[in-house]
Write an enzyme that holds these catalytic residues in place. Sequence first.
Site, PDB file in Angstrom:
ATOM      1  N   LYS A   1       0.550  -1.010  -0.053  1.00  0.00           N
ATOM      2  CA  LYS A   1       0.440   0.080  -0.293  1.00  0.00           C
ATOM      3  C   LYS A   1       1.193   1.268   0.008  1.00  0.00           C
ATOM      4  O   LYS A   1       0.904   1.971  -0.847  1.00  0.00           O
ATOM      5  CB  LYS A   1      -1.165  -0.260   0.939  1.00  0.00           C
ATOM      6  CG  LYS A   1      -2.091  -0.689   1.360  1.00  0.00           C
ATOM      7  CD  LYS A   1      -2.966  -0.660   2.204  1.00  0.00           C
ATOM      8  CE  LYS A   1      -3.935  -1.863   1.806  1.00  0.00           C
ATOM      9  NZ  LYS A   1      -5.251  -0.901   2.711  1.00  0.00           N
TER      10      LYS A   1
ATOM     11  N   LYS B   1      -4.828  -9.718  -6.790  1.00  0.00           N
ATOM     12  CA  LYS B   1      -5.869  -9.317  -5.964  1.00  0.00           C
ATOM     13  C   LYS B   1      -7.101  -8.073  -6.435  1.00  0.00           C
ATOM     14  O   LYS B   1      -6.489  -7.372  -6.758  1.00  0.00           O
ATOM     15  CB  LYS B   1      -5.769  -9.603  -4.595  1.00  0.00           C
ATOM     16  CG  LYS B   1      -5.617  -7.804  -3.551  1.00  0.00           C
ATOM     17  CD  LYS B   1      -6.038  -8.353  -2.489  1.00  0.00           C
ATOM     18  CE  LYS B   1      -6.464  -6.850  -2.092  1.00  0.00           C
ATOM     19  NZ  LYS B   1      -7.100  -6.621  -1.182  1.00  0.00           N
TER      20      LYS B   1
ATOM     21  N   LYS C   1      -9.884  -2.805  -3.732  1.00  0.00           N
ATOM     22  CA  LYS C   1     -10.302  -0.954  -3.977  1.00  0.00           C
ATOM     23  C   LYS C   1      -9.818  -0.068  -4.816  1.00  0.00           C
ATOM     24  O   LYS C   1     -10.310   0.053  -5.818  1.00  0.00           O
ATOM     25  CB  LYS C   1     -11.132  -0.704  -2.987  1.00  0.00           C
ATOM     26  CG  LYS C   1     -11.770  -1.330  -2.257  1.00  0.00           C
ATOM     27  CD  LYS C   1     -12.020  -0.681  -1.162  1.00  0.00           C
ATOM     28  CE  LYS C   1     -13.489  -1.728   0.259  1.00  0.00           C
ATOM     29  NZ  LYS C   1     -12.836  -1.729   1.448  1.00  0.00           N
TER      30      LYS C   1
HETATM   31  P1  ATP Z   1      -7.754  -1.940  -0.337  1.00  0.00           P
HETATM   32  O1  ATP Z   1      -7.228  -3.012  -1.439  1.00  0.00           O
HETATM   33  O2  ATP Z   1      -7.889  -0.547   0.288  1.00  0.00           O
HETATM   34  O3  ATP Z   1      -6.965  -2.551   1.134  1.00  0.00           O
HETATM   35  P2  ATP Z   1      -9.681  -4.063  -0.056  1.00  0.00           P
HETATM   36  O4  ATP Z   1     -10.539  -4.089  -0.676  1.00  0.00           O
HETATM   37  O5  ATP Z   1      -8.695  -4.988   0.398  1.00  0.00           O
HETATM   38  O6  ATP Z   1      -8.916  -2.530  -0.005  1.00  0.00           O
HETATM   39  P3  ATP Z   1     -10.597  -4.205   3.024  1.00  0.00           P
HETATM   40  O7  ATP Z   1     -11.925  -3.150   3.474  1.00  0.00           O
HETATM   41  O8  ATP Z   1      -9.196  -4.182   3.217  1.00  0.00           O
HETATM   42  O9  ATP Z   1     -10.897  -4.288   0.815  1.00  0.00           O
HETATM   43  O10 ATP Z   1     -11.020  -5.467   2.723  1.00  0.00           O
HETATM   44  C1  ATP Z   1     -12.238  -5.989   3.905  1.00  0.00           C
HETATM   45  C2  ATP Z   1     -12.285  -7.957   3.882  1.00  0.00           C
HETATM   46  O11 ATP Z   1     -12.955  -7.967   1.906  1.00  0.00           O
HETATM   47  C3  ATP Z   1     -11.066  -8.310   4.181  1.00  0.00           C
HETATM   48  O12 ATP Z   1     -11.231  -9.602   5.213  1.00  0.00           O
HETATM   49  C4  ATP Z   1     -10.350  -8.774   3.480  1.00  0.00           C
HETATM   50  O13 ATP Z   1      -9.913 -10.309   3.076  1.00  0.00           O
HETATM   51  C5  ATP Z   1     -11.639  -9.230   2.102  1.00  0.00           C
HETATM   52  N1  ATP Z   1     -10.880  -8.960   0.449  1.00  0.00           N
HETATM   53  C6  ATP Z   1     -11.148  -7.930  -0.112  1.00  0.00           C
HETATM   54  N2  ATP Z   1     -10.411  -7.932  -1.509  1.00  0.00           N
HETATM   55  C7  ATP Z   1     -10.169  -9.620  -1.236  1.00  0.00           C
HETATM   56  C8  ATP Z   1      -9.907 -10.548  -2.555  1.00  0.00           C
HETATM   57  N3  ATP Z   1      -9.479  -9.841  -3.926  1.00  0.00           N
HETATM   58  N4  ATP Z   1     -10.731 -11.774  -2.104  1.00  0.00           N
HETATM   59  C9  ATP Z   1     -11.270 -12.526  -1.364  1.00  0.00           C
HETATM   60  N5  ATP Z   1     -10.644 -11.230  -0.236  1.00  0.00           N
HETATM   61  C10 ATP Z   1     -11.145 -10.338  -0.188  1.00  0.00           C
HETATM   62 MG    MG Z   2      -7.679  -4.314   2.580  1.00  0.00          MG
END
Ligand code: ATP
Ligand code: MG
Length: 332
Positions: A112, A195, A198
Amino acid sequence: RPRVLSGIQPTAGSFHLGNYLGAVRQWVALQESHDAFYMVVDLHAITVPQDPEELRANTRLATAQLLAAGLDPDRCTLFVQSHVPEHAQLAWVMNCLTGFGEASRMTQFKDKSAKQGAERASVGLFTYPILQVADILLYQAHEVPVGEDQRQHIELTRDLATRFNGRFGDTFTLPKPYILKETAKIYDLQDPAVKMSKSASTPKGLINLLDEPKATAKKVKSAVTDTDTVIRYDVVEKPGVSNLLTIYSVLTGTGIPELEEKYAGKGYGALKTDLAEVMVDFVTPFKERTQQYLDDPETLDSILAKGAEKARAVAAETLSRAYERVGFLPAK
Ligand code: ATP
Ligand code: MG
């Protein structure tokens, strides 16, 4: 009942498919069998700059999406992290127990901060895994339902709980990650090596649940696959196709071998067209339900007020025990 705790950030507005399949879907299932605590982690959100009005709106929006996904405030405790000040308070204690080198090894921070330029990353972003440690330990959670990207932070939680317990006496439950193999990591539709996130590099690879269903269908149809045409689950040789098969399988409850059979001899076009339809059938009612909850902010806020009260009762008890163990003089 064993206890679970997890959280999701109110950033970017819409949840994406990885959030849902990797985490939120398990949250919904676990509220039936566990004493479940789920929160919108606004303290984590401000590790990167947020517009205040947007953050407030996104916190309500995240809550509405959690309810739309199936969380039931009568079956789980749903709250906003900043409503429970004990998170920040225990985090400080945990910060003081963590080595600088230990924190520096967190790969999420490396990823990040690299995106923003390491020099500009906030100290909050650096220590956010330690806030997460506090989040989990405050509730004495046995299991933490998350995606694969969070595994290292659960390990850190176990390490710090062990350290605290060893130094000050048994205080915290050691949590285990609850990560389902199939959905541990949903990949970007344009770049199946990373992965879905966001902060994706191109919005084309990111399925936001609140996007227009038509746009979602289009993204599915233009997902990156590979040059041959065989529909087979093979994460090494065929990561793009395998990702689509995973999504299809989980959303419909159809086994992957069954899907391979169904599409034997057919091209990627057929798979994508059908999956686009599956996805539209999933997101359309989700979007409607989210809007219904948003249209009633008073109900939302009262759900969150009740959730905060239930959460604080547990968190305050753990924090006061931890404070006492550390040697803080009680405020009488
Ligand atoms: P950022 O990239 O800003 O960290 P994020 O997409 O990871 O955002 P979070 O709110 O950090 O979103 O994560 C919420 C939940 O979603 C966490 O348990 C994380 O492990 C899960 N998660 C996020 N992206 C994935 C993915 N691509 N596949 C499976 N689980 C995911
Ligand atoms: Mg995350």
